[in-house]
Design an enzyme around this catalytic site. Sequence first.
Site, short mmCIF file in Angstrom:
data_model
loop_
_atom_site.label_atom_id
_atom_site.label_comp_id
_atom_site.label_asym_id
_atom_site.label_seq_id
_atom_site.Cartn_x
_atom_site.Cartn_y
_atom_site.Cartn_z
CG ASP A 179 46.14 42.88 45.67
OD1 ASP A 179 46.46 43.67 46.58
OD2 ASP A 179 44.95 42.65 45.33
CG ASP A 215 41.54 43.64 50.72
OD1 ASP A 215 41.55 42.75 51.57
OD2 ASP A 215 40.81 44.65 50.77
MG LIG Z 1 43.36 44.10 45.68
#
Ligand SMILES: [Mg+2]
Length: 247
Positions: free
Chosen positions: A13, A15
């Site tokens: 992922d 962020d």
């Molecule tokens: Mg995230």
Amino acid sequence: MAALKPGVIALFDVDGTLTAPRKVATPELLQFIQDLRKIVTVGVVGGSDLSKISEQLGQTVTHDYDFVFSENGLVAHKQGKLIGTQSLKSFVGDEQLKEFINFTLHYIADLDIPIKRGTFIEFRSGMLNVSPIGRNCSQEERDEFEKYDKVQNIRSKMVSILREKFAHLNFTFSIGGQISFDVFPQGWDKTYCLRYLDGFHEIHFFGDKTYKGGNDHEIYESEQTIGHTVTSPEDTMKQCQSLFLES
Ligand SMILES: [Mg+2]
């Protein structure tokens, strides 16, 4: 670049996993990924579009990772080359979208809530974002709506009606943030990108929002992946170090 462990991919992922929320990746992290890439194949999957992901991970991102899946994989790059695109418009079609949008706007028009502003439906490439108050309200108005919605359940009532009325479209409805909810075809969460990773027998996914309702939950739980919950980019590096670099 040939990875030492073929068939193994580390998929991240963006962020909160590779960068602090909405921030740019540190030089340490970028170097770490390049070191890791000598051992395993590396990929990223983010909900944002490619331009936002490039801001966070660098303009050469599609070359720095073997796979870059922006918009959850609706836009897919492999070794710098675009290998697939998908959009709400081409998948659902304008006729059915129009039906959904018309009904939703009528519903909002009939809704008696304290204030309304503008931009009730925002059309994005992979989803519709629906807001009963309208997205261009002020921060203060947002805060007020959020409180009001907690008591009156405006969004959840609306979602249950839309879900029933448009059951045939197989949409997923996701209430998030203060004033809106997202509508997108079932499966267009981060698991969407897994269709490009058939050749891997070990898909390690790393994400920070792996809890139910979080945007990493479905891919974390998927039978196709080995899920890892991380708390920060530092934690991501630490976990990868012990999983891939010390064995
Ligand atoms: Mg995230």
